[in-house]
Design a protein around this motif. Sequence first.
Motif, short mmCIF file in Angstrom:
data_model
loop_
_atom_site.label_atom_id
_atom_site.label_comp_id
_atom_site.label_asym_id
_atom_site.label_seq_id
_atom_site.Cartn_x
_atom_site.Cartn_y
_atom_site.Cartn_z
N VAL A 186 49.02 36.93 32.51
CA VAL A 186 48.64 38.31 32.20
C VAL A 186 48.15 38.41 30.76
O VAL A 186 48.78 37.89 29.84
CB VAL A 186 49.84 39.26 32.41
N ALA B 107 53.92 37.41 37.01
CA ALA B 107 52.71 36.59 36.98
C ALA B 107 53.06 35.11 37.06
O ALA B 107 52.39 34.34 37.77
CB ALA B 107 51.93 36.89 35.70
N VAL C 6 44.97 40.41 34.83
CA VAL C 6 45.22 39.01 35.17
C VAL C 6 44.05 38.18 34.66
O VAL C 6 42.90 38.40 35.05
CB VAL C 6 45.39 38.84 36.69
N VAL D 270 49.70 42.12 39.79
CA VAL D 270 49.83 40.67 39.98
C VAL D 270 49.30 40.24 41.34
O VAL D 270 48.69 39.17 41.48
CB VAL D 270 51.31 40.25 39.81
N GLU D 271 49.47 41.10 42.35
CA GLU D 271 49.00 40.76 43.69
C GLU D 271 47.55 41.15 43.94
O GLU D 271 47.03 40.93 45.04
CB GLU D 271 49.92 41.42 44.72
N LYS E 90 53.73 34.04 40.46
CA LYS E 90 52.51 34.03 41.28
C LYS E 90 51.54 32.93 40.85
O LYS E 90 50.53 32.70 41.51
CB LYS E 90 51.83 35.40 41.16
N SER F 193 53.80 44.78 40.54
CA SER F 193 53.41 43.99 41.71
C SER F 193 51.98 44.27 42.14
O SER F 193 51.26 43.37 42.61
CB SER F 193 54.38 44.26 42.88
N PHE G 208 55.82 42.03 33.75
CA PHE G 208 54.49 41.53 34.13
C PHE G 208 54.44 40.01 33.98
O PHE G 208 53.96 39.30 34.87
CB PHE G 208 53.41 42.17 33.25
N ASP G 209 54.91 39.51 32.85
CA ASP G 209 54.86 38.07 32.62
C ASP G 209 55.71 37.30 33.61
O ASP G 209 55.33 36.23 34.09
CB ASP G 209 55.29 37.75 31.18
#
Length: 350
Positions: free
Chosen positions: A223, A216, A136, A194-195, A219, A191, A212-213
């Motif tokens: 990434v 992200a 991230v 990202v978290e 959120k 997750s 992933f994108d």
Amino acid sequence: MTERVAFSRRALIVPLLVVAGIAALTLWSAFGGMAPRTAPQDEGARPVRFNMAWLPQGSMAGIFVAIDKGYFADAGLAVEPVRGFGGMRTANELDQGMFEFAYLDPLSVALSRAKGGKVRMIGGINMRFPAGACFVRERHRVERPADLAGLRFGAGQSSAIQALLPAWLRDNGVDPARVEQIQLDPAIVVSSLVEGRIDAAECWLGNSMALFDKAAKAKGVTVGRIAYADFGLDVYGSGFAARDALIEKDPQLVRAFLKAAYRGYADAARDPKAALAIIRKSYPLLDEAVTERQIRETAELMAAEGGSHRLRPEKIERTVATLQASGQLRDFDQSAQLFTNAFVPMGKQP
């Protein structure tokens, strides 16, 4: 250092169990209770089971296109795609005769053969290694392997990356002990990154990169990614694999399967949106944007060596050398048995 590692793992355990439970329920709802709705097959067609190595996604579009357009049926085959659970388990299940064919990588094939397995690659799909390390951007800056030092790196417990990462780090001047490797259920790798439960994670073009994108963006973060191939890892990604026994007993089946499958992938590369529509006939819950991106990324990976699906011996040997550098495959002398190009269709598919 010991206290920090112990704390980080304890901090991961409870939330990851919760997320794993939710992920398992979600995956069952989306895929587990619903067999793919495929084109009608001739009653006399030969049943063939294909292990997708993971859940149905864009990288598998060529298989579903070949089913939908009757390419397998024309070859007298009734192909059933079945979800898998990662490279190493896929290699074991293929070796046990549970499937005729599988989507598999040379790393897993080599590790399987080192333990007595008898499977081999029969044609390439990811002609450039599609894996990388994701992070991230708002939390870390990773521009080269050395920047992973001190970070917690998560990967699926059945992923060949677990065996690969230490050697790759060492080749790039990084002490593997400085990167904390964490084994995760593959369903929660995205997750977890990202978290913020891990600092970096395995990510794959044609597979998880689009996920992933998406996660992200939801959120409010972004990434970044460094590719293993950009830092010395010039090996193949996944392709088609089969058991030695099947190859020896029924070469015509192997040839027919590959010809129809590659024809499906060629169609998917020419018209990703049409391929998306086909795969969503079987799995309507697949995210359209994510799946289409996976289809397009897979097409780019397949074109990496001029569109050839043939596997080069020197690139396969680099796979073995990388694993040997990680302390595995000692005294391994089966590089030539990891693959065959005898059944790869020559020239462009129609």
